[in-house]
Design an enzyme around this catalytic site. Structure first.
Site, PDB file in Angstrom:
ATOM      1  CE  LYS A  59      23.949 -27.313  17.939  1.00 14.35           C
ATOM      2  NZ  LYS A  59      23.634 -27.822  16.483  1.00 14.35           N
ATOM      3  CD1 TRP A 109      21.143 -15.525  17.325  1.00 18.78           C
ATOM      4  CD2 TRP A 109      19.232 -15.018  18.238  1.00 18.78           C
ATOM      5  NE1 TRP A 109      20.245 -15.480  16.309  1.00 18.78           N
ATOM      6  CE2 TRP A 109      18.815 -15.457  16.860  1.00 18.78           C
ATOM      7  CE3 TRP A 109      18.308 -14.751  18.911  1.00 18.78           C
ATOM      8  CZ2 TRP A 109      17.742 -15.545  16.263  1.00 18.78           C
ATOM      9  CZ3 TRP A 109      16.848 -14.851  18.377  1.00 18.78           C
ATOM     10  CH2 TRP A 109      16.643 -15.130  17.042  1.00 18.78           C
ATOM     11  CB  CYS A 168      22.084 -14.187  25.212  1.00 19.49           C
ATOM     12  SG  CYS A 168      21.325 -13.171  23.997  1.00 19.49           S
ATOM     13  CG  HIS A 209       0.744 -29.486  -8.976  1.00 17.47           C
ATOM     14  ND1 HIS A 209      -0.420 -29.586  -9.579  1.00 17.47           N
ATOM     15  CD2 HIS A 209       1.101 -30.646  -8.594  1.00 17.47           C
ATOM     16  CE1 HIS A 209      -0.635 -30.998 -10.135  1.00 17.47           C
ATOM     17  NE2 HIS A 209       0.184 -31.630  -9.273  1.00 17.47           N
ATOM     18  CG  ASN A 218      19.739 -16.509  27.523  1.00 17.05           C
ATOM     19  OD1 ASN A 218      19.236 -16.337  26.673  1.00 17.05           O
ATOM     20  ND2 ASN A 218      19.794 -17.763  28.241  1.00 17.05           N
ATOM     21  N   GLY A 219      17.418 -14.013  27.383  1.00 20.25           N
ATOM     22  CA  GLY A 219      15.926 -14.139  27.516  1.00 20.25           C
ATOM     23  C   GLY A 219      15.223 -13.012  26.735  1.00 20.25           C
ATOM     24  CE  LYS A 245      20.891 -29.128   8.432  1.00 22.62           C
ATOM     25  NZ  LYS A 245      20.735 -28.898   9.699  1.00 22.62           N
ATOM     26  CD  GLU A 302      21.317 -24.450   9.750  1.00 29.70           C
ATOM     27  OE1 GLU A 302      20.860 -25.464   9.315  1.00 29.70           O
ATOM     28  OE2 GLU A 302      20.885 -24.194  11.019  1.00 29.70           O
ATOM     29  NE  ARG A 323      22.966 -20.252  25.796  1.00 32.07           N
ATOM     30  CZ  ARG A 323      22.077 -21.062  26.126  1.00 32.07           C
ATOM     31  NH1 ARG A 323      22.542 -22.275  26.181  1.00 32.07           N
ATOM     32  NH2 ARG A 323      20.804 -20.815  26.667  1.00 32.07           N
ATOM     33  CD  GLU A 326      17.804 -31.385   8.536  1.00 36.08           C
ATOM     34  OE1 GLU A 326      16.764 -30.556   8.398  1.00 36.08           O
ATOM     35  OE2 GLU A 326      19.070 -31.033   8.948  1.00 36.08           O
TER      36      GLU A 326
END
Ligand code: M6R
Length: 589
Positions: free
Chosen positions: A584, A72, A2, A483, A96-97, A464, A467, A27, A460
């Site tokens: 983000k 968000w 947010c 395995h 926001n929070g 990527k 995402e 955000r 990584e």
């Protein structure tokens, strides 16, 4: 997580708030809304979906004071009703929070006959303000936040007051002063180009902002002065420089992230003392989330080779459930692009609580982690707008190389300069990434495999891809495949095998054979001409990257995998800059 923005001044507020929200959209982009105030009336527009949807409403939002929000979702789906601002009585608020005691508060407020129109935690703040308001907005805010448990940055309008009020705890707020008014925002990026100077509000602060000026109070309502400084020029970063997406622009900045991070490191005062701390440490732990954790894996490997003590990487969100035992001789390295990630801040606080020396490796010099840390190692990647981290990861790797090199950091920087030149060429000319991307795009799942340091890159690379393309993917040590995971391999599954360490090539080749013999597709990515010559006739695709020594190859192979993820996202029709469900900066635990 947010973004909030508020403005009070001489100019129409709606356009300014809209512009700020566009800059805060990284955000969160589940919904967006604006309230403005004009002659005692509050006008509100809000929608599920992106900020862009507000454009058509701007004309109806009159007044030179207002608040805005991009969301968000944490409580309730991304609907119009759950979009901020939330209204109650004479108030409109954005938040926001996360309000942890919202269920108890809702129960209490419903018991008093109040009705809620959303499933959000934030709406309780509007009700509390309305309940405690007796003509003094500052007192109402003070009483309202005293009832909250959790994290908040909240901005509120009251129909009776020509201005806005903003309060914070744990969630960030900056105040800004411009030529035509005053601002508050979650992040200085929102007010770049509008405000000339800014300050960060401290935890517990409440600011009252009118078209004439700003007053800041601490949590006991004592007036306080917060130091203003010029809005940093490096915060601009909004231009795509001719690229169709920020993701591509930022991958193309990988080389600059390496060289600028080296320059930034040598400008830091006290680096010698830092090397001594590391050399004397009884334990070094690195912690971060997502990509920053993946960078920490590589960092732990590099520091483990360099220093004579146990070095380990920890997922920050898990840190509190199983904290490593640290002492006053231990060093904790908190790795975070934004410097605001709640899980990472929590892990760093635990480490500090044990007396450990805290190093922050961050791309955001004025962020929360820098206020916690004993030493800040700057990642100088510049503003990263795309939700998927790319150049900040590369900059973090550069920091770890310099920290690991200790007194030989200058020599390592020389090696990094030459690898940066290869990274730059690759980022601008990664045409082969499209070939591998088309294999990814036609696959049900993609495994990323490697041995040694290539495992960190594989993990990584996998993050990527999933995402930005939403294709299922996992990163593994190549030897682990047999395995269990090999059971998933068939002709609809692609395995991308990294081979950048000559000593480990034959082991990777075994994994390639195991996959091919089960009908799986294989793409090999290597910096080694001999490995390329050996496997390319047998696999679906092989990409020979610029050559470099094994311990530096992650800069090159990671850039290649970022390009693969980017092109895959385009092929499957995703927006690589704004993946669904993500944000983000994740400022909730
Ligand atoms: O700002 P931070 O580095 O602390 O963020 C950590 C993660 O949220 C972040 O790396 C996330 O995994 C990215 N979306 C990855 O591309």
């Amino acid at each position: 997580m947010c973004g909030i923005i508020a403005y009070s001044g001489k100019s129409p507020a709606a356009e300014k708030l809209y512009r700020g929200l566009k800059r805060l959209e990284y955000r969160g982009y589940d919904s967006a809304g604006i309230s403005t105030l004009s002659e005692g009336c509050i006008f509100t527009a809000k929608h599920g979906g992106r900020v862009e949807r507000l454009r058509a409403d701007l004309g109806a939002l009159s007044g030179c004071t207002g608040i805005g929000h991009t969301r968000w979702a944490t409580h309730g789906r991304a609907t119009d009703a759950n979009a901020h601002p939330h209204l109650c009585g004479r108030f409109s608020i954005v938040h926001n929070g996360i309000i942890r005691n919202c269920e108890q508060l809702k129960k209490e407020l419903k018991g008093l006959g109040r009705t809620f129109f959303s499933q959000t935690d934030s709406e309780v703040i509007a009700h509390l303000l309305d309940m405690y308001y007796c003509g003094d907005m500052l007192q109402a805010m003070l009483h309202a936040v005293a009832r909250l448990k959790g994290l908040w940055a909240v901005a509120a309008l009251c129909a009776d007051f020509n201005g806005f009020i903003v309060a914070r705890r744990s969630s960030p707020v900056v105040l800004g002063e411009g030529d035509d008014g005053f601002y508050a925002a979650s992040d200085v990026h929102a007010i770049v180009g509008c405000a000339h100077s800014c300050c960060v509000l401290e935890d517990g602060d409440i600011a009252v902002v009118t078209p004439e000026g700003m007053r800041v109070y601490d949590s006991l309502l004592n007036p306080v002065v917060r130091a203003f400084e010029p809005v940093p020029a490096e915060c601009a970063g909004g231009d795509m420089e001719g690229c169709p997406h920020y993701m591509l622009k930022e991958i193309r900045q990988n080389a600059a992230a390496i060289t600028d991070t080296c320059d930034g490191f040598f400008r830091c005062e006290g680096a010698d003392g830092l090397f001594k701390k590391l050399a004397r440490a009884d334990k070094i732990v690195l912690t971060g989330c997502g990509t920053a954790y993946n960078a920490s894996l590589a960092g732990a490997r590099l520091l483990g080779w360099a220093y004579d003590c146990p070095v380990s990487a920890h997922i920050a969100g898990e840190y509190c459930s199983d904290p490593p035992r640290l002492t006053t001789r231990s060093v904790c390295i908190a790795v975070t692009q934004s410097g605001e990630t709640a899980d990472t801040l929590a892990a760093a606080s635990i480490a500090r609580g044990c007396g450990a020396y805290l190093i922050a490796v961050t791309n955001c010099p004025r962020s929360a982690v820098t206020r916690l840390a004993d030493f800040v190692v700057p990642v100088c990647a510049g503003p990263e707008v795309c939700v998927a981290a790319t150049k900040s990861y590369i900059g973090q790797l550069a920091c770890f190389h310099l920290l690991a090199a200790g007194e030989c950091a200058m020599r390592r920087a020389g090696q990094l300069q030459s690898v940066a030149a290869k990274v730059k060429k690759l980022a601008f000319d990664g045409a082969y990434a499209r070939v591998i991307a088309s294999l990814c795009a036609s696959s049900r799942a993609v495994f990323f495999l490697g041995r040694g340091g290539d495992v960190d890159v594989a993990v990584e690379g996998s993050l990527k891809l999933k995402e930005v393309s939403y294709i299922f993917s996992a990163g593994y040590p190549a030897g682990e495949l047999k395995h269990g995971t090999l059971a998933l391999v068939d002709e609809s599954v692609l395995s991308i095998v990294l081979m950048c360490d000559q000593c480990l090539v034959s082991k990777c080749e075994s994994a390639v054979e195991q996959i091919l013999s089960r009908g799986g597709k294989v793409a090999v990515i290597t910096t080694l001409p001999s490995a390329y010559a050996s496997v390319s006739p047998r696999v679906q695709a092989a990409w020979l990257l610029p050559q470099t020594c094994a311990h530096l190859s992650h800069f090159i192979s990671s850039t290649a995998l970022q390009l693969v993820a980017y092109h895959t996202a385009l092929l499957v029709g995703r927006d690589p800059d704004k993946p669904r469900n993500l944000a983000k900066s994740v400022t909730v635990e």
